[in-house]
Scaffold this active site. Sequence first.
Site, short mmCIF file in Angstrom:
data_model
loop_
_atom_site.label_atom_id
_atom_site.label_comp_id
_atom_site.label_asym_id
_atom_site.label_seq_id
_atom_site.Cartn_x
_atom_site.Cartn_y
_atom_site.Cartn_z
N GLU A 89 0.82 -1.20 0.00
CA GLU A 89 0.00 0.00 0.00
C GLU A 89 0.86 1.26 0.00
OE1 GLU A 89 -4.18 -1.14 2.17
OE2 GLU A 89 -2.57 -0.49 3.46
N CYS A 102 3.26 8.67 1.07
CA CYS A 102 3.87 7.75 2.02
C CYS A 102 3.99 6.40 1.35
CB CYS A 102 3.00 7.66 3.28
SG CYS A 102 3.57 6.46 4.50
N CYS A 109 6.27 -6.52 7.96
CA CYS A 109 7.24 -5.83 8.81
C CYS A 109 7.54 -6.70 10.03
CB CYS A 109 6.68 -4.48 9.27
SG CYS A 109 7.80 -3.54 10.34
N CYS A 113 5.70 -3.52 16.36
CA CYS A 113 5.24 -2.51 17.32
C CYS A 113 3.78 -2.81 17.68
CB CYS A 113 5.38 -1.11 16.73
SG CYS A 113 7.09 -0.68 16.32
N CYS A 116 0.75 -0.89 16.05
CA CYS A 116 0.76 -0.66 14.60
C CYS A 116 0.11 -1.83 13.86
CB CYS A 116 2.20 -0.47 14.13
SG CYS A 116 2.32 -0.12 12.36
N GLY A 156 6.62 -1.63 6.62
CA GLY A 156 8.02 -2.01 6.64
C GLY A 156 8.89 -1.04 7.43
N GLU A 157 10.07 -1.49 7.79
CA GLU A 157 11.10 -0.67 8.45
C GLU A 157 12.17 -0.35 7.40
OE1 GLU A 157 13.83 1.28 9.98
OE2 GLU A 157 12.27 0.89 11.47
N SER A 188 11.78 7.33 7.91
CA SER A 188 11.40 7.10 9.30
C SER A 188 11.90 5.73 9.76
CB SER A 188 9.87 7.16 9.45
OG SER A 188 9.48 6.83 10.76
N SER A 211 10.83 7.08 15.25
CA SER A 211 9.60 6.69 15.94
C SER A 211 9.97 6.30 17.37
CB SER A 211 8.94 5.51 15.22
OG SER A 211 8.50 5.89 13.94
N LEU A 212 9.84 7.24 18.29
CA LEU A 212 10.25 7.01 19.68
C LEU A 212 9.10 6.46 20.52
CD1 LEU A 212 12.56 7.27 21.75
CD2 LEU A 212 11.72 9.60 22.23
N HIS A 213 8.03 7.24 20.65
CA HIS A 213 6.76 6.81 21.23
C HIS A 213 6.77 6.49 22.73
CE1 HIS A 213 5.63 6.86 17.11
NE2 HIS A 213 6.13 5.70 16.80
N CYS A 330 -1.59 6.94 9.73
CA CYS A 330 -0.37 6.37 10.28
C CYS A 330 -0.68 5.16 11.16
CB CYS A 330 0.35 7.43 11.11
SG CYS A 330 1.93 6.90 11.76
#
Length: 342
Positions: A89, A102, A109, A113, A116, A156-157, A188, A211-213, A330
């Site tokens: 996507e 994006c 992935c 997380c 997500c 994905g990362e 990111s 991406s800390l969160h 997101c």
Amino acid sequence: MTNIYDLTRDELISWLEERKIKSFKAIQIYEWLYIHRVKSFEEMTNLKKELIEELKANFTIEELSVVVKQESQTALKYLFKLSDDNSIEAVVMKHDYGISVCVSSQIGCNMGCAFCESGRLKKIRDLLPGEIVGQLMKIEEDAKIKINSVVIMGIGEPFDNYDNIIRFLKIINDPKGMAIGARHITVSTSGLVPKIREFAEFPLQINLALSLHAPNDLLRNKIMKINKVYNIDTLIDAIQYYIAKTNRRVTIEYVMLNGINDSKECAYELVKLLKGMNVYVNLIPYNETSHLEFKKSSQKRKDEFFEILNKNGITVTVRREFGCAIDAACGQLRALGGAHKE
């Protein structure tokens, strides 16, 4: 055979030189691909027949196919099918100042997380540069738009597919490629420390987002598995190295999860963690999904969190919400029912 969209211009030049063909032909080929958007090598009418035959023998011109397109007032979501029948996507976001897209970097992935949706699909494989470029090419063709900026924040990362991402960045930044300015491109990462340090050496002025969160290891371990490999101290060291090396500001992404990471205490911890660093915090309203138990923070908690950061000298913004109505926001991307072959 190789998809010709996988090649940077330097790689194409090397291929030509191996065959004793003049390197300026790479510019002509790139112009046919990225400016004229030809669908076949035969359309490259200023190339000799021998070169066209050589290109046909070694390369394909592959494009993604659109399976589903969903549209809201602020966003478009595309489900693309790849040549191996896997699907990915990408999301178009409509801003006052232009169009950003994006893109996905992997099929599935492995970061896992907890909040997500994309992370619920285990990684099947990395995307090749041409498959990432192809998302942009097909969107421009289908939606009849010019893309102004790109964020690599889809499925994905990106740093788990580092080499292909670097090639992709070179292709879309190339003035003879898609000619998207480096400062209009953002990568990111969830925090792959060795790759953050490696990315500090990359010559293009691409933006980096982390991406800390969460402001501490105890909390981040619960919601982001990667923190058990690279904890916050290690991560902050890498970000400080990146900033010192590049003199570029880093975006700290922080998704607001109700009752989990949105307390005043978390805000003060975040201030302490980031004080004095060349960063800014982007607070992200959580986009709820039917599959996960997390909820969006209340407006009151978001406002309190924002004010604590702001009053303590941390530059902070709140991300505008895009695409919630079509599950294109997101953390919601999931290839509409799966990335696996059908």
